[in-house]
Design a protein around this motif. Structure first.
Motif, PDB file in Angstrom:
ATOM      1  N   GLU A  93       0.828  -1.200   0.000  1.00 37.39           N
ATOM      2  CA  GLU A  93       0.000   0.000   0.000  1.00 37.39           C
ATOM      3  C   GLU A  93       0.869   1.260   0.000  1.00 37.39           C
ATOM      4  O   GLU A  93       0.616   2.198  -0.764  1.00 37.39           O
ATOM      5  N   LYS A  94       1.897   1.262   0.851  1.00 34.35           N
ATOM      6  CA  LYS A  94       2.789   2.428   0.934  1.00 34.35           C
ATOM      7  C   LYS A  94       3.553   2.625  -0.371  1.00 34.35           C
ATOM      8  O   LYS A  94       3.724   3.763  -0.835  1.00 34.35           O
ATOM      9  N   ALA A  95       4.010   1.530  -0.982  1.00 34.95           N
ATOM     10  CA  ALA A  95       4.733   1.632  -2.254  1.00 34.95           C
ATOM     11  C   ALA A  95       3.813   2.176  -3.339  1.00 34.95           C
ATOM     12  O   ALA A  95       4.225   3.015  -4.152  1.00 34.95           O
ATOM     13  N   ALA A  96       2.573   1.720  -3.350  1.00 33.99           N
ATOM     14  CA  ALA A  96       1.616   2.215  -4.348  1.00 33.99           C
ATOM     15  C   ALA A  96       1.342   3.701  -4.122  1.00 33.99           C
ATOM     16  O   ALA A  96       1.274   4.483  -5.088  1.00 33.99           O
ATOM     17  N   GLN A  97       1.213   4.098  -2.858  1.00 32.35           N
ATOM     18  CA  GLN A  97       0.982   5.512  -2.549  1.00 32.35           C
ATOM     19  C   GLN A  97       2.186   6.351  -2.984  1.00 32.35           C
ATOM     20  O   GLN A  97       2.023   7.440  -3.551  1.00 32.35           O
ATOM     21  N   ALA A  98       3.394   5.847  -2.716  1.00 42.63           N
ATOM     22  CA  ALA A  98       4.603   6.584  -3.102  1.00 42.63           C
ATOM     23  C   ALA A  98       4.695   6.695  -4.619  1.00 42.63           C
ATOM     24  O   ALA A  98       5.050   7.760  -5.148  1.00 42.63           O
ATOM     25  N   VAL A 129       4.789  10.168  -6.643  1.00 45.01           N
ATOM     26  CA  VAL A 129       5.880  10.515  -7.559  1.00 45.01           C
ATOM     27  C   VAL A 129       5.319  10.824  -8.941  1.00 45.01           C
ATOM     28  O   VAL A 129       5.735  11.782  -9.597  1.00 45.01           O
ATOM     29  N   GLN A 130       4.368  10.038  -9.373  1.00 40.07           N
ATOM     30  CA  GLN A 130       3.791  10.250 -10.698  1.00 40.07           C
ATOM     31  C   GLN A 130       3.031  11.583 -10.754  1.00 40.07           C
ATOM     32  O   GLN A 130       3.067  12.287 -11.757  1.00 40.07           O
ATOM     33  N   GLU A 131       2.367  11.934  -9.645  1.00 40.44           N
ATOM     34  CA  GLU A 131       1.643  13.207  -9.606  1.00 40.44           C
ATOM     35  C   GLU A 131       2.597  14.406  -9.641  1.00 40.44           C
ATOM     36  O   GLU A 131       2.332  15.399 -10.299  1.00 40.44           O
ATOM     37  N   LYS A 132       3.693  14.286  -8.885  1.00 42.25           N
ATOM     38  CA  LYS A 132       4.606  15.420  -8.724  1.00 42.25           C
ATOM     39  C   LYS A 132       5.610  15.564  -9.882  1.00 42.25           C
ATOM     40  O   LYS A 132       6.171  16.634 -10.065  1.00 42.25           O
ATOM     41  N   LEU A 155       8.436  12.249 -17.206  1.00 39.43           N
ATOM     42  CA  LEU A 155       7.813  10.918 -17.219  1.00 39.43           C
ATOM     43  C   LEU A 155       7.938  10.281 -18.599  1.00 39.43           C
ATOM     44  O   LEU A 155       8.225   9.081 -18.703  1.00 39.43           O
ATOM     45  N   GLU A 156       7.738  11.089 -19.641  1.00 36.28           N
ATOM     46  CA  GLU A 156       7.850  10.557 -21.003  1.00 36.28           C
ATOM     47  C   GLU A 156       9.280  10.103 -21.279  1.00 36.28           C
ATOM     48  O   GLU A 156       9.497   9.014 -21.820  1.00 36.28           O
ATOM     49  N   LYS A 157      10.268  10.931 -20.904  1.00 31.78           N
ATOM     50  CA  LYS A 157      11.670  10.567 -21.124  1.00 31.78           C
ATOM     51  C   LYS A 157      12.018   9.304 -20.321  1.00 31.78           C
ATOM     52  O   LYS A 157      12.719   8.425 -20.821  1.00 31.78           O
ATOM     53  N   ALA A 158      11.554   9.215 -19.086  1.00 31.28           N
ATOM     54  CA  ALA A 158      11.828   8.044 -18.256  1.00 31.28           C
ATOM     55  C   ALA A 158      11.217   6.799 -18.876  1.00 31.28           C
ATOM     56  O   ALA A 158      11.826   5.724 -18.879  1.00 31.28           O
ATOM     57  N   GLY A 159      10.031   6.934 -19.430  1.00 33.45           N
ATOM     58  CA  GLY A 159       9.380   5.806 -20.102  1.00 33.45           C
ATOM     59  C   GLY A 159      10.172   5.349 -21.310  1.00 33.45           C
ATOM     60  O   GLY A 159      10.333   4.147 -21.544  1.00 33.45           O
ATOM     61  N   VAL A 160      10.671   6.291 -22.086  1.00 31.64           N
ATOM     62  CA  VAL A 160      11.471   5.950 -23.271  1.00 31.64           C
ATOM     63  C   VAL A 160      12.756   5.252 -22.849  1.00 31.64           C
ATOM     64  O   VAL A 160      13.147   4.241 -23.434  1.00 31.64           O
ATOM     65  N   VAL A 161      13.428   5.786 -21.839  1.00 33.26           N
ATOM     66  CA  VAL A 161      14.682   5.190 -21.363  1.00 33.26           C
ATOM     67  C   VAL A 161      14.416   3.784 -20.821  1.00 33.26           C
ATOM     68  O   VAL A 161      15.182   2.851 -21.098  1.00 33.26           O
ATOM     69  N   ALA A 162      13.355   3.607 -20.079  1.00 33.22           N
ATOM     70  CA  ALA A 162      13.037   2.282 -19.529  1.00 33.22           C
ATOM     71  C   ALA A 162      12.751   1.293 -20.649  1.00 33.22           C
ATOM     72  O   ALA A 162      13.206   0.138 -20.591  1.00 33.22           O
ATOM     73  N   HIS A 163      12.034   1.744 -21.668  1.00 30.90           N
ATOM     74  CA  HIS A 163      11.736   0.863 -22.807  1.00 30.90           C
ATOM     75  C   HIS A 163      13.013   0.463 -23.532  1.00 30.90           C
ATOM     76  O   HIS A 163      13.206  -0.707 -23.872  1.00 30.90           O
ATOM     77  N   LYS A 164      13.916   1.417 -23.761  1.00 27.67           N
ATOM     78  CA  LYS A 164      15.181   1.123 -24.435  1.00 27.67           C
ATOM     79  C   LYS A 164      16.051   0.189 -23.579  1.00 27.67           C
ATOM     80  O   LYS A 164      16.722  -0.695 -24.099  1.00 27.67           O
ATOM     81  N   ALA A 165      16.041   0.400 -22.256  1.00 29.16           N
ATOM     82  CA  ALA A 165      16.837  -0.451 -21.368  1.00 29.16           C
ATOM     83  C   ALA A 165      16.325  -1.889 -21.397  1.00 29.16           C
ATOM     84  O   ALA A 165      17.110  -2.842 -21.415  1.00 29.16           O
ATOM     85  N   LYS A 166      15.011  -2.059 -21.428  1.00 26.13           N
ATOM     86  CA  LYS A 166      14.440  -3.412 -21.493  1.00 26.13           C
ATOM     87  C   LYS A 166      14.759  -4.078 -22.823  1.00 26.13           C
ATOM     88  O   LYS A 166      15.013  -5.273 -22.875  1.00 26.13           O
ATOM     89  N   ALA A 167      14.768  -3.281 -23.881  1.00 31.56           N
ATOM     90  CA  ALA A 167      15.035  -3.839 -25.205  1.00 31.56           C
ATOM     91  C   ALA A 167      16.509  -4.194 -25.378  1.00 31.56           C
ATOM     92  O   ALA A 167      16.841  -5.115 -26.127  1.00 31.56           O
ATOM     93  N   ASN A 168      17.401  -3.499 -24.708  1.00 34.46           N
ATOM     94  CA  ASN A 168      18.846  -3.704 -24.882  1.00 34.46           C
ATOM     95  C   ASN A 168      19.500  -4.066 -23.539  1.00 34.46           C
ATOM     96  O   ASN A 168      20.430  -3.406 -23.090  1.00 34.46           O
ATOM     97  N   ARG A 169      19.072  -5.115 -22.933  1.00 36.05           N
ATOM     98  CA  ARG A 169      19.590  -5.490 -21.613  1.00 36.05           C
ATOM     99  C   ARG A 169      21.059  -5.874 -21.643  1.00 36.05           C
ATOM    100  O   ARG A 169      21.824  -5.490 -20.767  1.00 36.05           O
ATOM    101  N   THR A 170      21.474  -6.649 -22.622  1.00 34.55           N
ATOM    102  CA  THR A 170      22.860  -7.132 -22.654  1.00 34.55           C
ATOM    103  C   THR A 170      23.849  -5.973 -22.724  1.00 34.55           C
ATOM    104  O   THR A 170      24.787  -5.920 -21.914  1.00 34.55           O
ATOM    105  N   PRO A 171      23.709  -5.053 -23.646  1.00 34.32           N
ATOM    106  CA  PRO A 171      24.665  -3.936 -23.670  1.00 34.32           C
ATOM    107  C   PRO A 171      24.595  -3.100 -22.382  1.00 34.32           C
ATOM    108  O   PRO A 171      25.624  -2.630 -21.898  1.00 34.32           O
TER     109      PRO A 171
END
Length: 146
Positions: free
Chosen positions: A87-92, A96-99, A105-121
């Motif tokens: 519950e506390k993690a969901a609230q946090a 964070v998403q609100e603030k 948020l968009e840049k973080a989403g893009v970076v996370a997507h690229k990191a998942k796609a290129n895990r080995t490098p």
């Protein structure tokens, strides 16, 4: 008549004496058995071992029961704490998403997507960076000792 009465009395006395003798034999037999049992150290030791085993079995059973109760209590408390942490993690995360501004948020989403796609490098780069920092720390530590 007097002779008969005396004969009957003698017969009764003999019967009583026989009964007393039989009773005394029984008592003597029980006494001898009791003394023999007291003198039989091996049998007494066996009885004490059996009693000790029984007590140990009872104590073991009680300990098992207490362990089960304690384990159940730990499971219950762990579930409660886990739920609270979620519950506390969901609230946090919501906070964070609100603030956080939308462009970040968009840049973080893009970076996370690229990191998942290129895990080995990504793992290779992180490992190289960690190795570099470790070597740098070791070298600085040696310089400081001189």
């Amino acid at each position: 008549m007097n002779h008969r009465t005396q004969g009957d009395k003698t017969a009764n006395d003999l019967g009583e004496l026989r009964e007393q003798a039989e009773h005394t034999r029984d008592e003597l037999g029980r006494t001898v058995e009791a003394l023999a049992a007291k003198a039989d150290v091996k049998a007494q030791a066996g009885e004490k071992v059996a009693e000790a085993r029984e007590k140990a079995a009872v104590a073991t059973e009680r300990a098992k029961e207490k362990a089960v109760v304690a384990a159940d209590l730990v499971k219950e408390k762990t579930a409660v704490v886990t739920d609270r942490a979620r519950e506390k993690a969901a609230q946090a995360a919501d906070l964070v998403q609100e603030k956080t501004p939308d462009p970040v948020l968009e840049k973080a989403g893009v970076v996370a997507h690229k990191a998942k796609a290129n895990r080995t490098p990504l793992v290779a780069v992180v490992a190289a960076l960690a190795g570099f920092l470790l070597v740098r720390r070791i070298v600085r530590g040696r310089r400081g000792r001189r």
